[in-house]
Design an enzyme around this catalytic site. Structure first.
Site, short mmCIF file in Angstrom:
data_model
loop_
_atom_site.label_atom_id
_atom_site.label_comp_id
_atom_site.label_asym_id
_atom_site.label_seq_id
_atom_site.Cartn_x
_atom_site.Cartn_y
_atom_site.Cartn_z
N SER A 228 -12.42 25.82 -13.35
CA SER A 228 -11.40 26.86 -13.43
C SER A 228 -12.06 28.24 -13.44
O SER A 228 -12.81 28.57 -12.52
CB SER A 228 -10.52 26.62 -14.66
N ASP A 459 -3.32 22.13 -6.54
CA ASP A 459 -3.72 22.71 -7.81
C ASP A 459 -2.92 24.00 -8.01
O ASP A 459 -2.98 24.91 -7.18
CB ASP A 459 -5.22 23.01 -7.77
N HIS A 488 -5.42 20.08 -11.78
CA HIS A 488 -6.33 21.22 -11.84
C HIS A 488 -7.71 20.73 -12.28
O HIS A 488 -7.86 20.23 -13.40
CB HIS A 488 -5.79 22.24 -12.83
#
Length: 553
Positions: A228, A459, A488
């Protein structure tokens, strides 16, 4: 990137150039780590409560609590003044299990910004394959201002007490309410900062911290895994210190050009699409949940419920602790957002069962699934440091009229989290520290050509288009794509093919021969075989499902 106010936290981005040039481009006060030589790390036993947390979370995968170690690293508050005031980063090491010397140290970052990484190290190690555990030490760290690092900044521990004012839809009342709250939070952060930390938590500062960690570990090159926001930190490091990268994996990739304002608007669209898909999944199993046999009916149930909770929140007192919980429209939205982050049986079934509980009048299960405490204090450190980084990595629009116009436009077609996301980031309108300039990712000499990226096409936290942009900037990188998956970050998420690419890269230096390779999605979960309409009510597991929602931070 984004978070979840009540239960989790996710997101981030921002950097440029080479050496001093890149640091100057990131902000006038930024320096580089080149002028600072850290002391050697002294590894020791971790605090008892930390070890217990590691045990509770990850020992079912591998007994990491028995081997994890801790160390503290002193770094400059301001790298432009390397001999000036110091702050402390908390590091963890989960040592390799093989004989002899480790193949290397993989430094890991879980995202956020504001996500604590001291715990992420043991997690990655526990999820690694046996050959990876034998070969590599995994190094986690709490970024500056976060978790066990010192100082760790919190601004208003009561900010998320439930029920919070309705996010609204851009109406005059909600705008006035939330602008006041957002300014108050930003002001509180300014008051809580006693040493000028808020001026030094841009991504460039964390890039220099990672370089200092590399030096302290004694390695010539950095091995790195970032998820991320950790992909933004990693790609920024590769831009600023390109010659110091050995192996780098980026998972759930941030598009560099959107930092930060546009990135959050892009999320609003992607999360709305994923929650609509989830409504369709609930409808598919109407025989279990009885919330509507079509996506449209489930959607209507959800938005009608938000309206009811605005007028009459649900309250519940836990008979064991005596603590009161409440669910208003904000709490419902923020918690169920997890279902748009990741497809898993625990999350998808848990939230659907929680919604079904409301319909049957089971207040305890509903509040246990979606509720937040009504009083007391909670740790807002992650949110405070999320804002501290995002608000200063790049300049946000300072005109509320632009925010209003942009969010109203998106909300017309994608209403699920548009206004919750706007208010989550609104403190940036009033932030007490000056913003810098984002780095021009990938524009540098000697950019490493061996980076490996992972991404799912649906995502929502880091949309696919951003990954494609990052791949274009990181020339020579390879991208493993999980087609159609809605999770994700995809490493260690159940795909043997994905994890095989991860292992081959770190263990043997092998990457896909093609620039982009595609692997199949895992597909939707199904409700537990025992789940029926009669078994949902009174399910004590729902609160556990909420608290253990496994979202990358």
């Amino acid at each position: 990137m984004k978070r979840i106010v009540v239960v989790a936290a996710v997101a981030g981005l921002g950097l440029t150039g080479l050496g001093a040039t890149s640091a100057q481009a990131a902000g006038p006060s930024a320096g580089t780590a080149g002028g600072f030589n850290p002391a050697a790390l002294k590894w020791h036993a971790c605090p008892t409560d930390f070890v217990q947390t590691v045990h509770d979370l990850y020992d079912a995968l591998y007994p990491v609590s028995k081997i994890v170690q801790c160390a503290e690293l002193s770094v400059p508050l301001d790298y432009a003044k390397p001999q000036g005031k110091k702050i402390t980063l908390q590091l963890t090491r989960t040592p390799h299990t093989g004989e002899g010397k480790a193949k290397g140290d993989i430094v890991v970052n879980p995202g956020g910004p504001g996500g604590g990484g001291a715990l992420f190290g043991p997690r990655v190690f526990a999820q690694n394959s046996a050959p990876m555990r034998e070969a590599y030490n995994v190094i986690g760290f709490d970024p500056r201002g976060v978790g066990m690092s010192v100082p760790a900044l919190s601004c208003d521990p009561t900010y998320t007490n439930a029920p919070r004012p309705d996010y609204g839809t851009g109406d005059r009342t909600s705008v006035a309410t939330w602008l006041k709250l957002s300014k108050g939070y930003a002001d509180d952060c300014g008051k809580a900062d006693k040493i000028g930390l808020l001026d030094h938590v841009k991504t460039i500062d964390s890039v220099n911290d990672v370089e200092t960690i590399r030096k302290a570990l004694g390695g010539d090159k950095l091995d790195y895994y970032g998820a991320s926001y950790g992909t933004y930190l990693g790609s920024a490091y590769a831009t600023v210190y390109p010659k110091n990268v050995d192996k780098m994996v980026l998972d759930g990739n941030v598009g560099p050009s959107g930092v930060w304002y546009q990135a959050n608007l892009n999320q609003d669209i992607a999360f709305d699409k994923n929650i609509e898909y989830y409504f369709g999944w609930i409808a598919k199993y109407d025989s279990v949940y009885h919330l509507g046999a079509t996506q449209k009916k489930v959607r209507s149930f959800f938005y009608d419920l938000r309206g009811k909770l605005k007028d009459k929140p649900v309250y519940f007192t836990d008979p064991d602790s005596g603590q009161q919980f409440a669910v208003g429209p904000d709490e419902l939205t923020d918690v169920i957002l997890n279902a748009a982050y990741r497809r898993s049986q625990a999350i998808w079934h848990g939230y659907a069962a929680g919604l079904a509980a409301f319909k049957t009048g089971d207040t305890a299960t509903f509040a246990g699934t979606f509720g937040s405490p009504t009083s007391g204090e909670s740790d807002d450190n992650g949110y405070a440091m999320y804002a501290a980084t995002e608000c200063t990595d790049a300049q946000w629009p300072l005109s509320w009229k632009k925010w209003q116009r942009d969010n109203e436009k998106i909300n017309r077609k994608h209403p699920f989290m548009t206004w919750s996301n706007a208010w989550f980031n609104a403190p940036c309108l009033f932030w007490p520290a000056k913003a810098g300039k984002p780095v021009n990712i990938g524009h540098t000499r000697d950019l490493p050509k061996n980076i490996l990226m992972f991404q799912s096409t649906a995502d929502a936290a880091t949309p696919y288009e951003g990954a494609l942009e990052l791949q274009r900037r990181l020339k020579g990188s390879r991208l493993v794509v999980q087609d159609g998956d809605r999770t994700h970050c995809i490493v260690h998420r159940g795909s043997a093919e994905v994890d095989a690419y991860f292992d081959a890269y770190f263990l043997r230096g092998e990457r896909p021969g093609q620039r982009t390779v595609h692997v199949p999605q895992l597909g939707d979960p199904t409700p537990p075989s025992s789940a029926t309409a009669r078994t949902l009510s009174g399910s004590a597991s729902q609160k556990a499902a909420r608290l253990k929602a496994d979202v990358i931070r």
